[in-house]
Design a protein around this motif. Structure first.
Motif, PDB file in Angstrom:
ATOM      1  N   ASP A  26      11.630-101.867 -96.926  1.00 14.26           N
ATOM      2  CA  ASP A  26      10.375-102.490 -96.518  1.00 14.26           C
ATOM      3  C   ASP A  26       9.386-102.352 -97.668  1.00 14.26           C
ATOM      4  N   ALA A  28       6.006-102.955 -97.953  1.00 19.33           N
ATOM      5  CA  ALA A  28       4.731-102.289 -97.653  1.00 19.33           C
ATOM      6  C   ALA A  28       4.983-100.895 -97.096  1.00 19.33           C
ATOM      7  N   GLY A  29       4.595 -99.878 -97.864  1.00 16.42           N
ATOM      8  CA  GLY A  29       4.727 -98.498 -97.413  1.00 16.42           C
ATOM      9  C   GLY A  29       5.971 -97.798 -97.929  1.00 16.42           C
ATOM     10  N   TYR A  32       5.579 -99.935-102.101  1.00 16.64           N
ATOM     11  CA  TYR A  32       4.204 -99.776-102.574  1.00 16.64           C
ATOM     12  C   TYR A  32       3.286 -99.478-101.400  1.00 16.64           C
ATOM     13  N   ASN A  33       2.111 -98.946-101.737  1.00 16.97           N
ATOM     14  CA  ASN A  33       1.044 -98.792-100.763  1.00 16.97           C
ATOM     15  C   ASN A  33      -0.247 -99.234-101.439  1.00 16.97           C
ATOM     16  N   LEU A  34      -1.383 -98.963-100.865  1.00 19.11           N
ATOM     17  CA  LEU A  34      -2.656 -99.427-101.428  1.00 19.11           C
ATOM     18  C   LEU A  34      -2.920 -98.886-102.826  1.00 19.11           C
ATOM     19  N   SER A  59       9.634-107.621 -95.817  1.00 12.83           N
ATOM     20  CA  SER A  59       8.290-107.279 -95.367  1.00 12.83           C
ATOM     21  C   SER A  59       7.847-108.230 -94.285  1.00 12.83           C
ATOM     22  N   ASN A  61       4.515-108.240 -93.969  1.00 11.38           N
ATOM     23  CA  ASN A  61       3.130-108.282 -94.439  1.00 11.38           C
ATOM     24  C   ASN A  61       2.945-109.566 -95.230  1.00 11.38           C
ATOM     25  N   ILE A  64       0.190-109.979 -99.020  1.00 12.84           N
ATOM     26  CA  ILE A  64       0.491-109.747-100.425  1.00 12.84           C
ATOM     27  C   ILE A  64       1.755-110.517-100.789  1.00 12.84           C
ATOM     28  N   ILE A  69       4.221-107.486-106.154  1.00 16.77           N
ATOM     29  CA  ILE A  69       5.043-106.286-105.997  1.00 16.77           C
ATOM     30  C   ILE A  69       5.635-105.859-107.321  1.00 16.77           C
TER      31      ILE A  69
END
Length: 69
Positions: A26, A28-29, A32-34, A59, A61, A64, A69
């Motif tokens: 996945d 997101a998280g 990568y994260n914020l 993802s 999400n 983005i 990425i």
């Protein structure tokens, strides 16, 4: 299916399984994260690929794009 945290020992256990050919990560998280890439993810993906396994990013999400990425 059992959910596990991906640490070095778990990664080595999964890579030793001949039946496992593909890894779905996945974005997101996990990738990568914020703050940017998750610590150690580049090395983990490289290790997976060096064992001849496939890595796919997934993802749900939509905020983005893949280029970020």
């Amino acid at each position: 299916m059992t959910k596990k945290s991906l640490n070095q020992a778990t990664l080595e256990e999964l890579l030793s399984e001949e039946k496992i050919e593909n890894f779905l990560l996945d974005a997101a998280g996990v990738i990568y994260n914020l703050d940017g890439p998750v610590s150690g993810i580049k090395e983990a993906v490289k290790t997976i690929q060096e064992q001849g396994k496939n890595v796919f990013l997934v993802s749900n999400n939509s905020t983005i794009g893949i280029d970020a990425i």
